[in-house]
Design a protein around this motif. Sequence first.
Motif, PDB file in Angstrom:
ATOM      1  N   PRO A 268      13.291  -5.841   5.206  1.00  0.00           N
ATOM      2  CA  PRO A 268      11.823  -5.957   5.256  1.00  0.00           C
ATOM      3  C   PRO A 268      11.106  -4.627   5.062  1.00  0.00           C
ATOM      4  CG  PRO A 268      12.826  -7.067   7.126  1.00  0.00           C
ATOM      5  CD  PRO A 268      13.915  -6.387   6.390  1.00  0.00           C
ATOM      6  N   ARG A 269      11.586  -3.576   5.679  1.00  0.00           N
ATOM      7  CA  ARG A 269      10.913  -2.279   5.563  1.00  0.00           C
ATOM      8  C   ARG A 269      10.873  -1.822   4.103  1.00  0.00           C
ATOM      9  NH1 ARG A 269       9.475   0.743   9.824  1.00  0.00           N
ATOM     10  NH2 ARG A 269      10.991  -0.229  11.187  1.00  0.00           N
ATOM     11  N   PHE A 270      11.947  -2.065   3.377  1.00  0.00           N
ATOM     12  CA  PHE A 270      12.006  -1.695   1.961  1.00  0.00           C
ATOM     13  C   PHE A 270      10.995  -2.515   1.154  1.00  0.00           C
ATOM     14  CE2 PHE A 270      13.852  -2.133  -2.333  1.00  0.00           C
ATOM     15  CZ  PHE A 270      13.804  -0.796  -2.709  1.00  0.00           C
ATOM     16  N   ILE A 271      10.869  -3.795   1.468  1.00  0.00           N
ATOM     17  CA  ILE A 271       9.915  -4.663   0.768  1.00  0.00           C
ATOM     18  C   ILE A 271       8.491  -4.154   0.968  1.00  0.00           C
ATOM     19  CG2 ILE A 271       8.870  -6.974   0.737  1.00  0.00           C
ATOM     20  CD1 ILE A 271      11.685  -8.079   1.328  1.00  0.00           C
ATOM     21  N   TYR A 272       8.137  -3.807   2.206  1.00  0.00           N
ATOM     22  CA  TYR A 272       6.787  -3.302   2.478  1.00  0.00           C
ATOM     23  C   TYR A 272       6.551  -1.961   1.789  1.00  0.00           C
ATOM     24  CZ  TYR A 272       6.219  -7.049   5.840  1.00  0.00           C
ATOM     25  OH  TYR A 272       6.118  -8.284   6.429  1.00  0.00           O
ATOM     26  N   PHE A 273       7.565  -1.128   1.725  1.00  0.00           N
ATOM     27  CA  PHE A 273       7.452   0.161   1.040  1.00  0.00           C
ATOM     28  C   PHE A 273       7.176  -0.052  -0.446  1.00  0.00           C
ATOM     29  CE2 PHE A 273       9.437   3.732  -1.243  1.00  0.00           C
ATOM     30  CZ  PHE A 273       8.664   4.773  -0.738  1.00  0.00           C
ATOM     31  N   ILE A 274       7.921  -0.934  -1.076  1.00  0.00           N
ATOM     32  CA  ILE A 274       7.736  -1.227  -2.502  1.00  0.00           C
ATOM     33  C   ILE A 274       6.350  -1.843  -2.737  1.00  0.00           C
ATOM     34  CG2 ILE A 274       8.556  -2.664  -4.433  1.00  0.00           C
ATOM     35  CD1 ILE A 274      10.293  -0.182  -3.787  1.00  0.00           C
ATOM     36  N   LEU A 275       5.941  -2.744  -1.850  1.00  0.00           N
ATOM     37  CA  LEU A 275       4.610  -3.344  -1.982  1.00  0.00           C
ATOM     38  C   LEU A 275       3.515  -2.291  -1.857  1.00  0.00           C
ATOM     39  CD1 LEU A 275       5.114  -6.636   0.035  1.00  0.00           C
ATOM     40  CD2 LEU A 275       4.720  -6.434  -2.424  1.00  0.00           C
ATOM     41  N   ALA A 276       3.691  -1.341  -0.951  1.00  0.00           N
ATOM     42  CA  ALA A 276       2.699  -0.267  -0.797  1.00  0.00           C
ATOM     43  C   ALA A 276       2.641   0.583  -2.061  1.00  0.00           C
ATOM     44  CB  ALA A 276       3.040   0.585   0.427  1.00  0.00           C
ATOM     45  N   LEU A 277       3.799   0.953  -2.607  1.00  0.00           N
ATOM     46  CA  LEU A 277       3.820   1.751  -3.843  1.00  0.00           C
ATOM     47  C   LEU A 277       3.177   1.001  -5.003  1.00  0.00           C
ATOM     48  CD1 LEU A 277       7.355   3.440  -3.817  1.00  0.00           C
ATOM     49  CD2 LEU A 277       5.134   4.486  -3.325  1.00  0.00           C
ATOM     50  N   LEU A 278       3.495  -0.257  -5.142  1.00  0.00           N
ATOM     51  CA  LEU A 278       2.913  -1.075  -6.199  1.00  0.00           C
ATOM     52  C   LEU A 278       1.390  -1.170  -6.037  1.00  0.00           C
ATOM     53  CD1 LEU A 278       3.324  -2.972  -8.629  1.00  0.00           C
ATOM     54  CD2 LEU A 278       3.642  -4.827  -6.997  1.00  0.00           C
ATOM     55  N   THR A 279       0.948  -1.292  -4.807  1.00  0.00           N
ATOM     56  CA  THR A 279      -0.489  -1.375  -4.545  1.00  0.00           C
ATOM     57  C   THR A 279      -1.186  -0.067  -4.891  1.00  0.00           C
ATOM     58  OG1 THR A 279      -0.032  -2.974  -2.788  1.00  0.00           O
ATOM     59  CG2 THR A 279      -2.208  -1.990  -2.812  1.00  0.00           C
ATOM     60  N   ILE A 280      -0.537   1.063  -4.627  1.00  0.00           N
ATOM     61  CA  ILE A 280      -1.111   2.360  -4.998  1.00  0.00           C
ATOM     62  C   ILE A 280      -1.318   2.424  -6.509  1.00  0.00           C
ATOM     63  CG2 ILE A 280      -0.636   4.843  -5.177  1.00  0.00           C
ATOM     64  CD1 ILE A 280       0.750   4.605  -2.424  1.00  0.00           C
ATOM     65  N   VAL A 281      -0.305   2.031  -7.253  1.00  0.00           N
ATOM     66  CA  VAL A 281      -0.398   2.053  -8.716  1.00  0.00           C
ATOM     67  C   VAL A 281      -1.515   1.132  -9.192  1.00  0.00           C
ATOM     68  CG1 VAL A 281       0.830   1.455 -10.853  1.00  0.00           C
ATOM     69  CG2 VAL A 281       2.022   2.702  -9.037  1.00  0.00           C
ATOM     70  N   LEU A 282      -1.572  -0.080  -8.656  1.00  0.00           N
ATOM     71  CA  LEU A 282      -2.627  -1.021  -9.051  1.00  0.00           C
ATOM     72  C   LEU A 282      -4.012  -0.506  -8.662  1.00  0.00           C
ATOM     73  CD1 LEU A 282      -0.975  -4.433  -8.083  1.00  0.00           C
ATOM     74  CD2 LEU A 282      -1.388  -3.535 -10.391  1.00  0.00           C
ATOM     75  N   GLY A 283      -4.106   0.115  -7.487  1.00  0.00           N
ATOM     76  CA  GLY A 283      -5.390   0.645  -7.029  1.00  0.00           C
ATOM     77  C   GLY A 283      -5.909   1.764  -7.919  1.00  0.00           C
ATOM     78  N   ILE A 284      -5.023   2.690  -8.280  1.00  0.00           N
ATOM     79  CA  ILE A 284      -5.429   3.780  -9.177  1.00  0.00           C
ATOM     80  C   ILE A 284      -5.790   3.223 -10.547  1.00  0.00           C
ATOM     81  CG2 ILE A 284      -4.630   5.863 -10.362  1.00  0.00           C
ATOM     82  CD1 ILE A 284      -3.034   6.493  -7.782  1.00  0.00           C
ATOM     83  N   ALA A 285      -4.993   2.283 -11.032  1.00  0.00           N
ATOM     84  CA  ALA A 285      -5.285   1.670 -12.332  1.00  0.00           C
ATOM     85  C   ALA A 285      -6.630   0.951 -12.307  1.00  0.00           C
ATOM     86  CB  ALA A 285      -4.170   0.701 -12.714  1.00  0.00           C
ATOM     87  N   SER A 286      -6.955   0.316 -11.172  1.00  0.00           N
ATOM     88  CA  SER A 286      -8.220  -0.417 -11.090  1.00  0.00           C
ATOM     89  C   SER A 286      -9.421   0.512 -11.195  1.00  0.00           C
ATOM     90  CB  SER A 286      -8.296  -1.224  -9.788  1.00  0.00           C
ATOM     91  OG  SER A 286      -8.596  -0.400  -8.683  1.00  0.00           O
ATOM     92  N   ARG A 287      -9.252   1.767 -10.839  1.00  0.00           N
ATOM     93  CA  ARG A 287     -10.351   2.737 -10.936  1.00  0.00           C
ATOM     94  C   ARG A 287     -10.421   3.373 -12.325  1.00  0.00           C
ATOM     95  NH1 ARG A 287     -13.346   1.077  -6.874  1.00  0.00           N
ATOM     96  NH2 ARG A 287     -12.698   1.802  -4.840  1.00  0.00           N
ATOM     97  N   LYS A 288      -9.333   3.300 -13.078  1.00  0.00           N
ATOM     98  CA  LYS A 288      -9.277   3.947 -14.387  1.00  0.00           C
ATOM     99  C   LYS A 288      -9.600   2.992 -15.533  1.00  0.00           C
ATOM    100  CE  LYS A 288      -7.804   7.855 -12.682  1.00  0.00           C
ATOM    101  NZ  LYS A 288      -8.696   8.963 -12.546  1.00  0.00           N
ATOM    102  N   ILE A 289      -9.355   1.697 -15.335  1.00  0.00           N
ATOM    103  CA  ILE A 289      -9.565   0.709 -16.402  1.00  0.00           C
ATOM    104  C   ILE A 289     -11.015   0.224 -16.369  1.00  0.00           C
ATOM    105  CG2 ILE A 289      -8.885  -1.543 -17.303  1.00  0.00           C
ATOM    106  CD1 ILE A 289      -6.101  -1.033 -16.075  1.00  0.00           C
ATOM    107  N   VAL A 290     -11.693   0.400 -17.471  1.00  0.00           N
ATOM    108  CA  VAL A 290     -13.095  -0.022 -17.584  1.00  0.00           C
ATOM    109  C   VAL A 290     -13.159  -1.546 -17.527  1.00  0.00           C
ATOM    110  CG1 VAL A 290     -15.122  -0.003 -19.096  1.00  0.00           C
ATOM    111  CG2 VAL A 290     -13.638   2.009 -18.962  1.00  0.00           C
TER     112      VAL A 290
END
Length: 123
Positions: free
Chosen positions: A3-25
């Motif tokens: 479970p801890r690994f799953i939450y870690f991967i989900l957090a990393l994926l969310t960081i990438v999506l969050g940054i992308a959401s600010r960069k994509i018009v």
Amino acid sequence: MKPRFIYFILALLTIVLGIASRKIVGIPLFVGDILYALLVYFGFRWLLLKSKRPWQIVLPLLFCFAIEIQQLSTAAALVAIRETTLGHYVLGQGFLWSDLLCYTIGIGLAYAVDQFYFQRIVS
């Protein structure tokens, strides 16, 4: 998978999506706020894996609300941190009531996904 690994991967994926959401018009700004709440939720779940159910929602929500409320402060140290790229991403820039709603939606969404999907995989 642990479970801890799953939450870690989900957090990393969310960081990438969050940054992308600010960069994509064309992606509304509120999407980034919802993703920020998802990140906080998954981060707290990673840190406090065995927390009781109410705390799984309350702690991330309090954290997000505290981050938003601190934006009302004009303390020189906080302003200086917010002017950096990382500080801007973590602490935000200006208080908005709508952000509190986005954080609530994001944490509710993360909790629902966690309870109905990931908990079944982990169990």
